[in-house]
Design an enzyme around this catalytic site. Structure first.
Site, PDB file in Angstrom:
ATOM      1  CE  LYS A  10      39.910  42.221  32.356  1.00 30.27           C
ATOM      2  NZ  LYS A  10      39.510  41.180  33.340  1.00 30.27           N
ATOM      3  CG  ASP A 136      37.982  45.635  34.102  1.00 31.77           C
ATOM      4  OD1 ASP A 136      38.389  45.743  35.276  1.00 31.77           O
ATOM      5  OD2 ASP A 136      37.493  44.585  33.644  1.00 31.77           O
TER       6      ASP A 136
END
Length: 292
Positions: A10, A136
């Site tokens: 990401k 996350d």
């Protein structure tokens, strides 16, 4: 039975820190999206309840310190699973790079084990469990592009951003996320992201507005402490990148590039400065599928 799950990296298009929380975490707002650089997590069913983990990168821990191992242990204990698993992580995402590799591996393990062990949990339930492993992990469970709030565990999926190339460069240094947050003075942040503008840019698939809205408040800490990170950012700008930002707490810096012809020039300029450089596409859409 054996299945494989893709675990994409990401990047943060925005990262804002609003306050320090009573629980020691920081209240954040982040817009994140996935890129086509991914680990692969292979899962093989074991009839005994043992958890075994191996990894292609020898320096990655393969015990309780590993997020994917934690994910398996947590699911097993939470749902009384009597089976076990042999996991193998084919590591392609740089470690401790601000790209969420460990979190994505954990999310891939959660999605894969949900199928392997027949738990029939929803993505929302898996994301809630993932929040216990790392901030996350919930985003990585959903994949795609999303707006994350709280300490990162409140995830609102978004549409797909304008397609583009992403050039990633990681210097050969490690950056501690805890140290970066520890050295951030929330009351002294110079520029906060215009998060609403970034959300508009994604909804409209407006590439230039997305580039102009890139902002990460942790940059001022990391760039002031690590000259290499600042130099990479400057080199990307000089080489013609359309938008440049550090991801997470660093040290990886990414460039957004619309024209493929410019990608090679930026890639070559960076390869003369650091070893770990990747030219990939922005994925944007959900990558949460399990590859049987």
């Amino acid at each position: 039975m054996r299945i494989s799950v893709k675990a994409p990296a990401k990047i943060n298009l925005t990262l804002d820190v609003l306050s320090k929380r009573a629980d020691g975490y920081h209240e954040v707002e982040m817009v994140m999206t996935t890129v086509d650089l991914a680990d692969r997590v292979d899962l093989t069913l074991l009839e005994s309840d043992e958890i075994h983990l191996d990894c292609s990168a020898s320096f990655v821990p393969v015990d309780e310190r590993n997020h994917a191992y934690k994910a398996a242990k947590l699911l097993q204990e939470r749902y009384g699973v009597q089976k076990g698993v042999r996991m193998y992580i084919d590591k392609q995402i740089p470690v401790a790079a601000g790209l969420g590799g460990g979190s994505s591996d954990a999310a891939a393990a959660l999605r894969g084990l949900n199928m392997l062990w027949g738990l029939d949990l929803s993505l929302d339930e898996l994301a809630s469990i993932g929040a216990e492993i790392g901030s996350d992990v919930p985003f990585c469970v959903y994949g795609g592009t999303a707006f994350a709030q709280g300490r990162g565990e409140i995830v609102t999926p978004l549409g797909t951003p304008a397609p583009c190339w992403v050039v990633l460069a990681k210097p050969s240094i490690g950056v501690s996320t805890a140290d970066v947050y520890g050295n951030l003075r929330v009351d002294k942040i110079g520029e906060h992201p215009q998060t609403e503008v970034m959300l508009q840019a994604i909804e409209a698939q407006d590439f230039w507005l997305m580039c102009h809205s890139l902002c990460n408040v942790l940059e001022e800490v990391t760039l002031s402490r690590y000259a290499q990170v600042r130099q990479i950012k400057e080199l990307m700008v000089e080489s013609g990148a359309d938008g440049v930002l550090m991801s997470g707490s660093g040290p990886t810096v990414f460039a957004l590039v619309q024209k493929q012809a410019r990608v090679q020039r930026i890639y070559n300029a960076l390869r003369g400065f650091v070893k770990e450089v990747y030219a990939v596409r922005m994925l944007g859409g959900s990558e949460a599928e399990v590859l049987a």
